[in-house]
Design an enzyme around this catalytic site. Structure first.
Site, mmCIF file in Angstrom:
data_model
loop_
_atom_site.group_PDB
_atom_site.id
_atom_site.type_symbol
_atom_site.label_atom_id
_atom_site.label_comp_id
_atom_site.label_asym_id
_atom_site.label_seq_id
_atom_site.Cartn_x
_atom_site.Cartn_y
_atom_site.Cartn_z
ATOM 1 N N TYR A 40 -38.765 -71.641 -28.526
ATOM 2 C CA TYR A 40 -39.492 -72.681 -28.714
ATOM 3 C C TYR A 40 -40.462 -71.812 -27.799
ATOM 4 O O TYR A 40 -40.798 -71.146 -27.928
ATOM 5 C CB TYR A 40 -39.745 -74.498 -28.660
ATOM 6 N N LYS A 95 -24.797 -82.989 -53.189
ATOM 7 C CA LYS A 95 -24.882 -81.196 -53.648
ATOM 8 C C LYS A 95 -25.207 -80.094 -52.836
ATOM 9 O O LYS A 95 -24.858 -79.787 -52.902
ATOM 10 C CB LYS A 95 -26.532 -81.265 -54.549
#
Length: 757
Positions: A40, A95
């Site tokens: 970060y 899925k």
């Protein structure tokens, strides 16, 4: 066989532990201050600046290139209809699981509360900076056509509505192969279709691209044949409307070569099938009930070629044969679209793969040594490990050839290896074992049937026809648990040893004869056989059951002893051993001895190696064995390195055809780069290890438990090696899934006449 899913089990599966089925895991270390600064602020600014200079750098510095969005607005979910986006989320997560399992693709599922197709298009289009591809799912027709077509035109990443194209591609491959078998030309066939939704229309369009003559197509819906004179025809339906004087499907089927069903169950009769042309091809793809029952169709005509959407019959048309690998190939060449050339390439690749010799691993999964191209094998099975290395390259090559790829692959052999590594080509090990078990379920007696976990596992085993459970224990307690938990186990055999006086007498005599010279009296034998671990083991010994499972609530040594006293070890085996399978992101590893031998000698380790190697072969893998120590090839002195070095030498001499190396540290055994650099003479430098032999019970037991708890590895076992008949001991506190896995292994063990384990 239809898998019976209980509502409570399905809800528990999705709610227990972490709710849902997916999570996000960091791919870089974040354990120190410098890691955080790189991940970060301030370090993250550097890739941001590079991407600002060139947006294509997002593929280099972010996960975009392996990230697909599975998007739905919940308007056509399964057979449930318009249930809304929130209710569609479990399907979209599912899925995502399939994308990851079969193709190593990461997924964010996005359920969007928007029915207006134009607004939904704008929402999805705005997501292009985030994703490498878009999988549209469960969006109702006719809006799904407009949405997909517009997005394909306006976005520069691959977009596919799987409900449309998945079935079209897979069934198209099956159609080509079926026509080849019956000797008919695709341009000559008469095709009748039941159903006019998104899947049916896409199948028709795809079949036309394969060569079907649109003049020979009759399409029917719930109102009858779609004719040009029907009022209020949509443009999509007008595309396939007929002028022929036919009004009902029973009028359309006489003389038809092919029937395609994407509608409702049991709407086609035997008479309709009999009216079709010779060698009729019937694709009854409605789920869960086909338009005509498979067995009924096969019984009606010997010349019929039948396919359904179900896994319990040959020729299952399953979209999982396509979409994971289609997106894999498209992502890997940074395709801007999934075009017709790519879809055709998939269909032809699947059709061709079905004609190749079937791998032994697939034959074993289905318990059929004769799987071969023909009427009952039109397309590959979903567990075929060749699918990813066949379909993804076909998609990638078609994308490159048709000019829609931004990246070119030069070394296709290296690409194939990369594909295998992405998914861990052997991660489907337990699926294959369970498939083998289902082909010939065996009688499995449970020594702790008054435990709710055992009863719930028995429910699954019976419903899925993995095994024939026999419940051993207090009858009243077992029946109470069954009733209180609404289990359907009425037809399952319950045996209470207290009630079996004649059997106790018989078993006592057998046990006394086996142990009379070991200090056991007939009175001891009569007392012991009333204990369930003795009773269950003697059931297997006398042929009343095929396998015995126990150990869920008792210590391993106390559980195994009765089986050693009654069943004993195989001829030529001096001691049994225990093995765990650890399913890791890098594939399965086999660990021994993790349960039985406390501090084996070098000679005993040599025998354990032989038993373990045989077990690894049982799972259709080549054993590549490392003997572990705190030393690398004599780098440190001590009792353990000396023992492991001696065991290595003994095993290499006794089993010259097996890859065996040692002694070595665990990190060296698992790291081929270290071996190639520092120990190039190691046999494992070129053959990645998959089997680890430990110097003692303490080290192996600690290792597998650390892997399970900290290494995100699934433990399967312990698997008992060397017994004369199938006996397997559960780990204390095993989960229901672990019990089912162990029983599947026991069943396959029992199927082997030579007692493979």
């Amino acid at each position: 066989m239809t898998i019976k899913i209980r509502k409570e089990d399905a809800l528990n599966y999705h709610s227990q532990g972490s709710p849902g089925k997916i999570e996000v895991i960091p791919t870089k270390p974040v354990s120190s201050q410098i890691d955080l600064a790189l991940a970060y602020s301030p370090g993250v600014a550097e890739p941001c600046k590079e991407i600002a200079l060139d947006p294509e750098n997002s593929y280099k510095y972010t996960a975009k290139g392996n990230l697909v969005a599975v998007i739905s607005n919940g308007t056509a979910v399964l057979g449930l209809g318009d249930i809304g986006p929130a209710a569609s989320k479990p399907v979209m997560e599912g899925k995502g699981v399939l994308f990851k399992k079969f193709a190593g693709i990461d997924v964010f599922d996005l359920e969007v509360d928007e029915k207006d197709p134009k607004k939904l298009i704008q929402i999805i289009k705005s997501l292009e900076p985030t994703f490498g591809g878009i999988n549209l799912e469960d969006i109702k027709a006719p809006e799904c056509f407009e949405i997909e077509q517009t997005l394909k035109q306006e976005m520069n990443i691959p977009v596919m509505h799987d409900d449309q194209h998945g079935t079209a591609i897979i069934s198209g491959a099956a159609l080509m192969n079926a026509l080849e078998i019956v000797g008919k030309k695709i341009g000559d066939i008469k095709l009748v279709v039941s159903g006019a939704g998104a899947a049916a229309i896409s199948c028709l369009r795809f079949y036309v691209s394969l060569g079907v003559n649109i003049e020979n197509v009759i399409v029917c819906d719930k109102d009858g044949v779609i004719r040009t004179d029907r009022p209020d025809l949509s443009d999509i339906h007008r595309e396939f409307a007929t002028t022929k004087d036919i009004h009902h499907i029973r009028e359309a089927l006489p003389g038809a070569d092919v029937f395609l069903g994407l509608s409702a169950g049991n709407i086609i009769s035997q008479d309709m099938i009999l009216s079709m042309a010779p060698d009729p091809i019937v694709f009854a793809l409605a789920n869960p009930d086909p338009e005509i029952n498979y067995d009924l169709a096969i019984a009606t005509r010997a010349d019929v070629i039948m396919a359904t959407g179900r896994s319990d019959h040959p020729n299952q048309v399953n979209n999982v044969l396509g979409f994971p690998y289609i997106f894999r190939g498209a992502l890997d060449v940074r395709a801007t679209v999934i075009n017709e050339e790519m879809k055709l390439a998939v269909a032809h690749a699947i059709a061709k793969l079905a004609k190749d010799p079937v791998p032994e691993i697939v034959n074993k999964a289905y318990g059929d040594s004769n799987l071969a191209f023909g009427r009952f094998y039109l397309i590959p099975k979903p567990v075929d490990p060749r699918l990813i290395t066949t379909i993804a390259p076909a998609v990638a090559k078609a994308a490159i050839a048709s000019g829609v790829a931004k990246k070119t692959i030069e070394d296709w052999d290296a690409y194939e290896l990369e594909l295998q590594k992405r998914i861990g080509i052997d991660q489907r090990l337990m699926s294959i074992v369970i498939g083998r078990a289902k082909k010939d379920p065996k009688r499995v007696v449970f020594g702790e049937a008054d435990n709710l976990k055992i009863l719930k596992a028995s429910q699954i085993l019976r419903d899925e026809k993995i095994a024939i459970p026999i419940l051993l224990g207090n009858r009243e307690r077992i029946l109470e648990l069954i009733e209180n938990n609404a289990l359907d186990l009425k037809q399952v055999t319950i045996i209470d040893p207290v009630e079996e006086l004649a059997t106790v007498e018989k078993f006592a005599k057998i046990l006394y004869k086996k142990r009379q010279r070991k200090g056991m009296t007939i009175f001891d034998a009569k007392r012991l056989v009333r204990e369930r671990n003795y009773f269950g083991a003697l059931m297997v010994e006398t042929g009343s059951a095929d396998a015995f499972i126990s150990g869920l609530t008792r210590d391993y040594p106390k559980t195994i002893l009765p089986s050693l006293h009654t069943i004993g070890v195989k001829e030529g085996v001096n001691r049994v051993a225990g093995m765990y399978i650890m399913n890791t992101p890098k594939g399965p590893y086999f660990l021994a001895d993790a349960t039985v031998n406390v501090n084996p000698t070098a000679e005993e380790l040599c025998e354990i190696i032989g038993l373990t190697a045989n077990a690894v072969k049982f799972f259709n893998m080549e054993p590549k064995i490392a003997l572990l120590s705190y030393s690398n090839f004599g780098s440190a002195q001590g009792e353990i390195p000396a023992k492991m070095a001696k065991a290595t030498a003994l095993a290499q001499a006794k089993y010259p055809d097996i890859i065996i190396e040692g002694e070595m540290q665990a990190n060296v055994a698992l790291n081929q780069e270290i071996q190639r650099e520092i120990y190039p003479f190691s046999k494992l430098a070129k053959n990645a290890v998959n089997t680890l032999i430990f110097p003692d019970l303490a080290s192996s037991n600690i290792a597998y438990k650390l892997l399970a708890e900290l290494g995100n590895a699934e433990a399967i076992g312990p698997i008992l090696l060397g017994m004369n008949k199938p006996v397997h001991i559960l780990q204390l506190g095993s989960s229901i899934r672990e019990i089912v896995n162990m029983v599947a292994i026991a069943v396959v063990d029992a199927q082997s006449s030579d007692g493979a384990l």
